[in-house]
Design a protein around this motif. Structure first.
Motif, PDB file in Angstrom:
ATOM      1  N   LEU A   1     -21.664  61.553  11.543  1.00 22.71           N
ATOM      2  CA  LEU A   1     -20.847  60.520  12.173  1.00 22.71           C
ATOM      3  C   LEU A   1     -20.391  59.485  11.148  1.00 22.71           C
ATOM      4  CD1 LEU A   1     -20.236  60.505  15.192  1.00 22.71           C
ATOM      5  CD2 LEU A   1     -21.798  58.571  15.401  1.00 22.71           C
ATOM      6  N   ILE A   2     -21.274  59.162  10.211  1.00 22.53           N
ATOM      7  CA  ILE A   2     -20.942  58.168   9.193  1.00 22.53           C
ATOM      8  C   ILE A   2     -20.356  58.857   7.962  1.00 22.53           C
ATOM      9  CG2 ILE A   2     -21.859  56.304   7.759  1.00 22.53           C
ATOM     10  CD1 ILE A   2     -22.322  55.641  10.608  1.00 22.53           C
ATOM     11  N   GLY A   3     -20.976  59.953   7.556  1.00 19.18           N
ATOM     12  CA  GLY A   3     -20.657  60.560   6.266  1.00 19.18           C
ATOM     13  C   GLY A   3     -19.296  61.229   6.219  1.00 19.18           C
ATOM     14  N   ILE A   4     -18.910  61.909   7.302  1.00 21.86           N
ATOM     15  CA  ILE A   4     -17.646  62.655   7.248  1.00 21.86           C
ATOM     16  C   ILE A   4     -16.449  61.716   7.128  1.00 21.86           C
ATOM     17  CG2 ILE A   4     -16.126  64.209   8.517  1.00 21.86           C
ATOM     18  CD1 ILE A   4     -18.586  65.635   9.570  1.00 21.86           C
ATOM     19  N   PRO A   5     -16.326  60.707   8.017  1.00 17.81           N
ATOM     20  CA  PRO A   5     -15.179  59.811   7.874  1.00 17.81           C
ATOM     21  C   PRO A   5     -15.172  59.085   6.526  1.00 17.81           C
ATOM     22  CG  PRO A   5     -16.285  59.427   9.964  1.00 17.81           C
ATOM     23  CD  PRO A   5     -17.157  60.349   9.183  1.00 17.81           C
ATOM     24  N   LEU A   6     -16.349  58.622   6.089  1.00 17.56           N
ATOM     25  CA  LEU A   6     -16.401  57.919   4.804  1.00 17.56           C
ATOM     26  C   LEU A   6     -15.999  58.849   3.663  1.00 17.56           C
ATOM     27  CD1 LEU A   6     -19.503  55.575   4.480  1.00 17.56           C
ATOM     28  CD2 LEU A   6     -17.080  55.034   4.344  1.00 17.56           C
ATOM     29  N   GLY A   7     -16.526  60.073   3.706  1.00 17.65           N
ATOM     30  CA  GLY A   7     -16.218  61.034   2.649  1.00 17.65           C
ATOM     31  C   GLY A   7     -14.729  61.317   2.585  1.00 17.65           C
TER      32      GLY A   7
ATOM     33  N   GLN B   1     -25.557  62.146   0.065  1.00 22.05           N
ATOM     34  CA  GLN B   1     -25.026  63.383  -0.520  1.00 22.05           C
ATOM     35  C   GLN B   1     -23.740  63.769   0.204  1.00 22.05           C
ATOM     36  OE1 GLN B   1     -26.596  64.643  -3.009  1.00 22.05           O
ATOM     37  NE2 GLN B   1     -28.537  63.549  -2.859  1.00 22.05           N
ATOM     38  N   MET B   2     -23.760  63.571   1.505  1.00 20.53           N
ATOM     39  CA  MET B   2     -22.632  64.014   2.317  1.00 20.53           C
ATOM     40  C   MET B   2     -21.348  63.299   1.915  1.00 20.53           C
ATOM     41  SD  MET B   2     -22.401  64.125   6.446  1.00 20.53           S
ATOM     42  CE  MET B   2     -23.578  65.389   6.755  1.00 20.53           C
ATOM     43  N   VAL B   3     -21.432  61.987   1.734  1.00 20.26           N
ATOM     44  CA  VAL B   3     -20.238  61.226   1.352  1.00 20.26           C
ATOM     45  C   VAL B   3     -19.671  61.782   0.050  1.00 20.26           C
ATOM     46  CG1 VAL B   3     -19.418  58.982   0.577  1.00 20.26           C
ATOM     47  CG2 VAL B   3     -20.917  59.130   2.552  1.00 20.26           C
ATOM     48  N   LEU B   4     -20.546  61.998  -0.925  1.00 21.88           N
ATOM     49  CA  LEU B   4     -20.056  62.444  -2.228  1.00 21.88           C
ATOM     50  C   LEU B   4     -19.485  63.857  -2.162  1.00 21.88           C
ATOM     51  CD1 LEU B   4     -22.811  61.029  -4.581  1.00 21.88           C
ATOM     52  CD2 LEU B   4     -20.589  60.088  -4.018  1.00 21.88           C
ATOM     53  N   VAL B   5     -20.196  64.743  -1.471  1.00 18.20           N
ATOM     54  CA  VAL B   5     -19.745  66.134  -1.407  1.00 18.20           C
ATOM     55  C   VAL B   5     -18.414  66.222  -0.673  1.00 18.20           C
ATOM     56  CG1 VAL B   5     -20.256  68.346  -0.337  1.00 18.20           C
ATOM     57  CG2 VAL B   5     -22.023  67.169  -1.602  1.00 18.20           C
ATOM     58  N   ILE B   6     -18.297  65.488   0.437  1.00 16.40           N
ATOM     59  CA  ILE B   6     -17.072  65.594   1.230  1.00 16.40           C
ATOM     60  C   ILE B   6     -15.900  64.938   0.517  1.00 16.40           C
ATOM     61  CG2 ILE B   6     -16.002  64.864   3.392  1.00 16.40           C
ATOM     62  CD1 ILE B   6     -18.563  65.547   4.779  1.00 16.40           C
ATOM     63  N   SER B   7     -16.159  63.840  -0.188  1.00 17.86           N
ATOM     64  CA  SER B   7     -15.037  63.229  -0.904  1.00 17.86           C
ATOM     65  C   SER B   7     -14.547  64.182  -1.984  1.00 17.86           C
ATOM     66  CB  SER B   7     -15.442  61.880  -1.498  1.00 17.86           C
ATOM     67  OG  SER B   7     -16.200  62.066  -2.660  1.00 17.86           O
ATOM     68  N   LYS B   8     -15.477  64.910  -2.599  1.00 17.89           N
ATOM     69  CA  LYS B   8     -15.069  65.870  -3.627  1.00 17.89           C
ATOM     70  C   LYS B   8     -14.259  67.003  -2.989  1.00 17.89           C
ATOM     71  CE  LYS B   8     -16.705  68.347  -7.617  1.00 17.89           C
ATOM     72  NZ  LYS B   8     -17.227  69.688  -7.434  1.00 17.89           N
TER      73      LYS B   8
END
Lengths: 297, 467
Positions: free
Chosen positions: B247-253, B307-314
């Motif tokens: 919920l937090i990581g995907i939008p931020l990423g 980890q999720m934020v970084l991986v998804i932004s990449k």
């Protein structure tokens, strides 16, 4: 070649001359004024384009040709609004281009179809972005898909299509937006020779049926002469307009014209512009390998 | 020299094996460790440094008490047996000399209970009934009269003799168990029996299977959870933690991948924070969120979200930029670019990222369940591990592994089903997907056709007055 007597590329039959005078009377679709592009690099400033000016009339098909690294792609990207020039301006239909938009369609060498959309949905993309309803967009898309002859594949996904089919979808997708000018950046560069030939004929066929102005980037001489009304020859380092050549080959074009004297004369002239005599191969050293005689009796 | 057939068929450099062979190897990759475990467990001369006691005996004046199921070293066991035989010999001798001690009822009750592991092993009584003296008394009778024969474990002739002798003494006084009617003189003790076994930390496969089945089907003692409830609790912690992280990581990423503004604003700190191990926050989390489920979920969240934020932004940045350019030349505005190009474009890769991150979340589960009040499967592992009941620990560990593995396989298979356009799905999964989505697609098509008809009518109506 040299023994062959060729007419001058400036010789135009009366019909062709009349065509060009009619073309010049048409309104200007694209005007480029004093376009200059410089890049800052670690080794200093590189001028990719230097004071490029030309104009393209409505319904004209102009090819831009030049040696590799002459800034053809930079030019077309600026024209389409994907990059900003250092100075100069681009006018499409009288208004300055400030960024990419639906007025300037673009067909890329790498197809750039949306892989998650079917052929039909890809073509619907532009109309939907313009706020048209799904129904309108879909019926329009069907017409364009029909035009490029892919009705049987309208529900296929891009990964299921061949290169030539993908590029036809890309053309239909760009046309569905009804842009004022369609830019094509070496669209057939990635296709094999046979497919490329077919695609060139296809493009002329489409261009005949659709009210569209095309600026076509290529490095292929035959392609340029075969397709164009006029050919803009670019110099390399920095990219400058060397000459704008009016192609004296009458329309409609066909592959049999490849050996017409007018075709060959134009081709020869542009070849000389791009590779001035005495300068060829100057910077490409040829290494000769010592090989034993082949085992052929 | 031509390569031998086996090399040609099985060992090809950078070449895929045919599907049947690949499948065979996959099966072997699971069977191999299993086979190794079986061989070490069931072939006696390979290892077996211990003896597992099947019938135990208490010795006079020795405080160390072994019960059935305990392991003793191979060297010590004969000594144990000899000591019990000596005690029996002393009892027989005293009896024949008429100098037998009296007042041995309490001890005799214990001797009666020696038979309990035999009764349980043969399924004559429940494993919780080991102190049901009435039932055990019947067992002595049945064994002595030959009404029942023990196969698990098989009793030695020596022990059968002891049983008959004891039963003679017992039945003379009472056919049923009555404490006051137990003999007053000492009975003979069953001589310890055992079989070679591996150390307690390597239980045998069938043992693990049996205890696992028993633990998972048993109803829980008062105030405790059954294994399935524990399993449910563990899954809940994982999924809640992962859900919040998504919920937090995907939008931020995605924001970080799309806008350099967010990337520069958020990513440096996230990059720093992820190096602080999540478990170090456990006491803090318990202090803030109190004992219960919340700090556990928070730990999985903290372990996953950075980890999720970084991986998804990449992943977002890896989207072919020419697709964005193409969309712009087709007239897409920034908001439309995000909605119609970026999100659908990264979905398949995003899905795979989430699959991998879910695997990460599983690794945090064990630590999460240990903080605050221990809970879930981990509490069971902890408790039983402390008692060295590894035959009860192994099924749980294997269950966690199987759950993670199966979930990943299912999700990976669903990838082809959800993203048919990525061209990775097999014909089978596509056809299943087609069958599954058929009602939805038909419904959607009906609605679309309906809307199209309405719009066509509207267009026709606007055109009519003009001519």
């Amino acid at each position: 070649m040299s023994t062959l007597e060729l007419p001058s590329y400036l010789d135009q039959t009366p019909e062709v001359a009349a065509r060009f005078s009619r073309l010049r009377e048409r309104p200007v679709a694209l005007e480029v004024r004093g376009l200059t592009k410089r890049f800052e690099t670690p080794r200093g400033v590189v001028t990719a384009l230097d004071d490029v000016s030309f104009s393209v009339h409505k319904r004209e098909l102009m090819c831009v040709i030049g040696p590799s690294g002459c800034g053809k792609s930079t030019l077309v990207r600026i024209l389409a609004g994907l990059e900003t020039p250092t100075s100069g301006e681009v006018l499409v239909g009288g208004t300055a281009v400030s960024g990419p938009g639906p007025d300037c369609g673009m067909v890329f060498q790498g197809y750039t179809l949306f892989p998650w959309l079917s052929v039909k949905e890809n073509v619907m993309f532009g109309p939907k972005m313009a706020g048209k309803s799904s129904f309108t967009a879909e019926s329009e898309a069907r017409e364009w898909i029909d035009l490029v002859g892919l009705s049987r594949f309208e529900n296929a996904y891009p990964h299921q299509l061949s290169g030539g089919m993908k590029q036809r979808v890309a053309i239909a997708r760009a046309l569905a937006n009804q842009p004022r000018v369609l830019f094509m950046d070496e669209p057939f560069g990635a296709l094999d020779a046979q497919t490329r030939c077919n695609m060139q004929s296809y493009l002329l066929e489409i261009w005949k049926n659709v009210d569209i102005t095309i600026v076509f980037i290529t490095h292929d001489l035959d392609e340029a002469v075969y397709l164009s009304d006029r050919i803009l020859v670019l110099d390399a380092n920095p990219g400058r307009v060397r000459e704008i050549v009016e192609v004296p080959v009458p329309r409609p074009r066909s592959e049999s014209q490849l050996f017409d004297p007018s075709f060959m004369a134009t081709r020869k002239h542009i070849d000389e512009l791009m590779h001035p005599p005495g300068q060829e191969q100057k910077d490409t050293p040829v290494m000769r390998l010592a090989v034993s005689n082949p085992d052929v009796v | 020299m031509p390569r031998p057939g086996i090399l040609r068929d099985w060992f090809l450099i950078r070449r895929d094996l045919p599907q049947s062979r690949a499948l065979l190897l996959t099966a072997v990759s699971f069977l191999m460790p299993l086979a190794l475990w079986c061989v070490v467990s069931y072939v006696p001369w390979i290892w077996h440094p211990d003896v597992r006691i099947e019938i135990s005996a208490e010795r006079e004046g020795v405080t160390t008490v072994f019960t059935a199921g305990d392991h003793v070293s191979k060297g010590f066991f004969p000594e144990f047996v000899r000591a019990v035989r000596d005690e029996n010999a002393a009892v027989t001798k005293a009896r024949s000399e008429g100098t037998a001690v009296t007042g041995a009822r309490r001890k005799n009750q214990k001797i009666l209970r020696q038979i309990a592991p035999v009764a349980v092993g043969n399924g004559w009584i429940d494993y919780r009934d080991t102190q049901n003296d009435a039932a055990l008394y019947q067992t002595w009778r049945d064994l002595a009269t030959g009404a029942k024969v023990s196969s698990e474990p098989r009793l030695t002739e020596e022990n059968l003799g002891i049983i008959r002798a004891n039963w003679a003494a017992l039945s003379a006084l009472s056919p049923e168990f009555v404490f006051r009617k137990l003999p007053d003189e000492p009975l003979l003790k069953l001589v310890p029996q055992g079989r070679p076994a591996n150390p307690v930390y390597l239980p045998e496969p069938d043992d693990v299977l049996r205890t696992g089945f028993r633990d998972f089907t048993a109803s829980a003692p008062e105030g405790e959870l059954t294994m399935l409830q524990r399993y449910g609790a563990s899954l809940r912690v994982i999924f809640l933690g992962f859900f919040w992280a998504c919920l937090i990581g995907i939008p931020l990423g995605i924001l970080c991948g799309v806008f350099d503004f967010f990337s520069k604003l958020i990513e440096p700190f996230v990059d720093f924070f992820r190096y602080m191990p999540a478990p170090t926050f456990s006491t803090l989390l318990v202090a803030v969120l109190l004992a219960g489920e919340a700090p556990k979920v928070a730990l999985v969240f903290i372990g996953t979200v950075f980890q999720m934020v970084l991986v998804i932004s990449k992943t977002t940045r890896l989207l072919d930029p020419s697709l964005l350019e193409a969309a712009q030349t087709l007239g897409a505005k920034p908001r439309q670019l995000l909605k119609s190009v970026v999100i659908p474009g990264i979905l398949p890769n995003l899905y795979n990222d989430l699959r991998i991150l879910l695997g990460w979340a599983w690794t945090w589960l064990v630590i999460a369940e240990l903080i605050g009040v221990k809970s879930g499967l981990t509490e069971f592992i902890e408790t039983q591990g402390r008692f060295r009941n590894f035959d009860r620990v192994f099924p749980v560990i294997i269950l966690i592994g199987v759950t993670g593995f199966v979930m990943d396989q299912v999700l990976s298979w669903l990838h082809g089903l959800l993203f048919p356009w990525s061209g990775k799905s097999s014909a089978l999964s596509r056809s299943i997907a087609a069958a599954f989505t058929w009602p939805f697609r038909t419904g959607a098509r009906a609605i679309r056709n309906r809307l199209a008809a309405v719009e066509a009518a509207r267009i026709a109506a606007t055109r009519e007055p003009s001519p």
